[in-house]
Scaffold this motif. Sequence first.
Motif, mmCIF file in Angstrom:
data_model
loop_
_atom_site.group_PDB
_atom_site.id
_atom_site.type_symbol
_atom_site.label_atom_id
_atom_site.label_comp_id
_atom_site.label_asym_id
_atom_site.label_seq_id
_atom_site.Cartn_x
_atom_site.Cartn_y
_atom_site.Cartn_z
ATOM 1 N N ALA A 153 0.815 -0.996 0.073
ATOM 2 C CA ALA A 153 0.048 -0.223 -0.214
ATOM 3 C C ALA A 153 0.784 1.364 -0.236
ATOM 4 C CB ALA A 153 -0.803 0.007 1.399
ATOM 5 N N HIS A 154 2.206 1.078 0.853
ATOM 6 C CA HIS A 154 3.241 2.204 0.623
ATOM 7 C C HIS A 154 3.591 2.801 -0.611
ATOM 8 C CE1 HIS A 154 6.274 4.698 2.703
ATOM 9 N NE2 HIS A 154 6.871 4.469 1.451
ATOM 10 N N LEU A 229 -2.286 4.414 5.024
ATOM 11 C CA LEU A 229 -3.500 3.543 5.301
ATOM 12 C C LEU A 229 -4.926 3.836 5.370
ATOM 13 C CD1 LEU A 229 -1.975 5.998 8.883
ATOM 14 C CD2 LEU A 229 -2.028 3.224 8.455
ATOM 15 N N GLU A 230 -5.110 4.585 4.675
ATOM 16 C CA GLU A 230 -6.595 5.442 3.605
ATOM 17 C C GLU A 230 -6.732 3.665 2.741
ATOM 18 O OE1 GLU A 230 -6.466 8.407 1.221
ATOM 19 O OE2 GLU A 230 -6.133 9.904 3.551
ATOM 20 N N PRO A 239 -5.538 -1.825 9.116
ATOM 21 C CA PRO A 239 -4.458 -0.625 9.055
ATOM 22 C C PRO A 239 -2.982 -0.475 10.555
ATOM 23 C CG PRO A 239 -6.241 0.545 9.709
ATOM 24 C CD PRO A 239 -6.399 -0.629 9.049
ATOM 25 N N TYR A 240 -3.267 -0.777 12.051
ATOM 26 C CA TYR A 240 -2.548 -0.956 12.743
ATOM 27 C C TYR A 240 -1.300 -2.033 12.138
ATOM 28 C CZ TYR A 240 -5.684 1.969 15.661
ATOM 29 O OH TYR A 240 -6.012 2.930 16.030
ATOM 30 N N ALA A 241 -1.491 -2.664 10.907
ATOM 31 C CA ALA A 241 -0.110 -3.665 10.563
ATOM 32 C C ALA A 241 0.898 -2.969 9.970
ATOM 33 C CB ALA A 241 -1.303 -4.671 9.180
ATOM 34 N N MET A 242 0.479 -1.662 9.534
ATOM 35 C CA MET A 242 1.417 -0.565 9.426
ATOM 36 C C MET A 242 2.483 -0.481 10.977
ATOM 37 S SD MET A 242 2.607 1.566 6.911
ATOM 38 C CE MET A 242 1.526 1.766 5.884
ATOM 39 N N LEU A 278 -3.030 7.043 13.056
ATOM 40 C CA LEU A 278 -4.767 5.750 12.790
ATOM 41 C C LEU A 278 -5.188 6.239 14.178
ATOM 42 C CD1 LEU A 278 -1.409 3.078 13.208
ATOM 43 C CD2 LEU A 278 -3.209 2.919 11.590
ATOM 44 N N ARG A 279 -5.356 7.495 14.534
ATOM 45 C CA ARG A 279 -6.950 7.880 15.773
ATOM 46 C C ARG A 279 -7.525 8.052 14.915
ATOM 47 N NH1 ARG A 279 -3.030 13.221 18.062
ATOM 48 N NH2 ARG A 279 -1.484 11.509 19.072
ATOM 49 N N ASP A 280 -7.074 8.032 13.887
ATOM 50 C CA ASP A 280 -8.768 8.554 12.534
ATOM 51 C C ASP A 280 -9.455 6.669 12.195
ATOM 52 O OD1 ASP A 280 -8.139 11.231 13.007
ATOM 53 O OD2 ASP A 280 -7.030 10.864 10.985
ATOM 54 N N TYR A 281 -8.860 5.702 13.060
ATOM 55 C CA TYR A 281 -8.741 4.921 12.474
ATOM 56 C C TYR A 281 -9.331 3.545 13.526
ATOM 57 C CZ TYR A 281 -6.914 5.628 7.556
ATOM 58 O OH TYR A 281 -6.820 6.738 6.805
ATOM 59 N N ASP A 282 -9.997 2.940 13.053
ATOM 60 C CA ASP A 282 -10.527 1.046 13.601
ATOM 61 C C ASP A 282 -9.601 0.061 13.913
ATOM 62 O OD1 ASP A 282 -13.040 2.638 15.369
ATOM 63 O OD2 ASP A 282 -13.807 2.456 13.345
ATOM 64 N N GLU A 283 -9.149 -0.668 14.867
ATOM 65 C CA GLU A 283 -7.793 -1.051 14.809
ATOM 66 C C GLU A 283 -9.258 -2.828 13.935
ATOM 67 O OE1 GLU A 283 -4.458 -3.964 16.452
ATOM 68 O OE2 GLU A 283 -5.728 -2.165 17.649
ATOM 69 N N VAL A 284 -8.721 -3.815 12.789
ATOM 70 C CA VAL A 284 -9.366 -4.301 12.428
ATOM 71 C C VAL A 284 -8.923 -6.168 12.145
ATOM 72 C CG1 VAL A 284 -9.872 -6.029 10.589
ATOM 73 C CG2 VAL A 284 -9.860 -3.472 10.351
ATOM 74 N N LYS A 285 -9.739 -6.814 13.532
ATOM 75 C CA LYS A 285 -9.148 -8.349 13.774
ATOM 76 C C LYS A 285 -8.874 -8.840 12.156
ATOM 77 C CE LYS A 285 -10.361 -12.721 16.178
ATOM 78 N NZ LYS A 285 -10.784 -12.940 16.824
ATOM 79 N N ILE A 286 -7.564 -9.467 12.619
ATOM 80 C CA ILE A 286 -7.159 -10.593 11.109
ATOM 81 C C ILE A 286 -7.908 -11.957 11.549
ATOM 82 C CG2 ILE A 286 -5.188 -11.678 9.669
ATOM 83 C CD1 ILE A 286 -3.716 -9.182 10.925
ATOM 84 N N PRO A 287 -8.629 -11.922 9.519
ATOM 85 C CA PRO A 287 -9.745 -13.077 9.611
ATOM 86 C C PRO A 287 -8.200 -14.393 9.941
ATOM 87 C CG PRO A 287 -9.789 -12.045 8.240
ATOM 88 C CD PRO A 287 -8.564 -11.271 9.023
#
Length: 303
Positions: A153-154, A229-230, A239-242, A278-287
């Motif tokens: 993504a970067h 991140l977007e 996005p927290y994987a960054m 990242l304050r603007d994003y929710d953390e996603v659980k990795i399936p």
Amino acid sequence: MKNRIFCILGLLIFSLFSFSCAIMGFAGQVTSLVGTITDNPLLEAAGSSVSAVSEASSPITPSQEYYIGRSVAAQILGTYDLYENETMTDYVNKVCQVLVINSNRSEVYNGYHVAILDTTQINAFATSGGHILVTRGLLECATSEDALAAVLAHEIAHVQLQHGISSIKSSRWTNAATTLAGATLTALSDGEIDDVMESFGETVNSMVSTMVETGYSKSQEYDADEVALEILNEAGYNPYAMISMLEVLEEKQPNSSGGFASTHPSAKSRLKKVKKALRDYDEVKIPEIRIERFNDKMNIVTE
């Protein structure tokens, strides 16, 4: 009285005729000069100036962007060998496509393509037009598919923000200004004119040098992280994987020479900015399926 009027009219007609002849003569001189421009170094230099300014002002088309990027990628591939593993290459390209179709610029002239470089050096390159090159060493730093997606993504962000092509635009104007200044002061020699004509090729070489040796500017790297991140968020990746990716790089950067250590700002400085964004994003659980898929593919790289 009549004679005086006729004299005045005669003078006016003569003046108009003389002015017309002068204009026609000037036009003829211009035509003659244009026809023999190659015989006059000063005029040739002026012509080169016009050409350079014209090129500088013209927009770079999507096809030009692609072919310029391909030229840059080809030169980089002259330094590194390709990691010829069809399974892994297919995997990173599929992850890339998931990211791309959820981004703001999903279509480029010939699509986005990822190639893996067979080196343990930790690095990645993104050239204009959608060419992304990732080293095997960088892939080995990823701890999950989401972290791998953060890397891609970067690089996608660099393409979409046109960081590579912006240096060409800047160089074009620099070359145009230099040529124009030279033409107004003195005639350019044949060799100097050849240099101007080859300036575009030199720009490609400069882009390669920038990517391999110095990298993009700090501000461009920070901007690419924010856009990444977007893209991650829109694609359903965490996005927290960054953060996990940058933490690994922070650990490895001090002990590595070349690669990210010389072409990117410190992972520590990037982490600080990313955490704030990242304050603007929710953390996603990795399936679980993504974890299994990643572990299966990464076994190929580490074997």
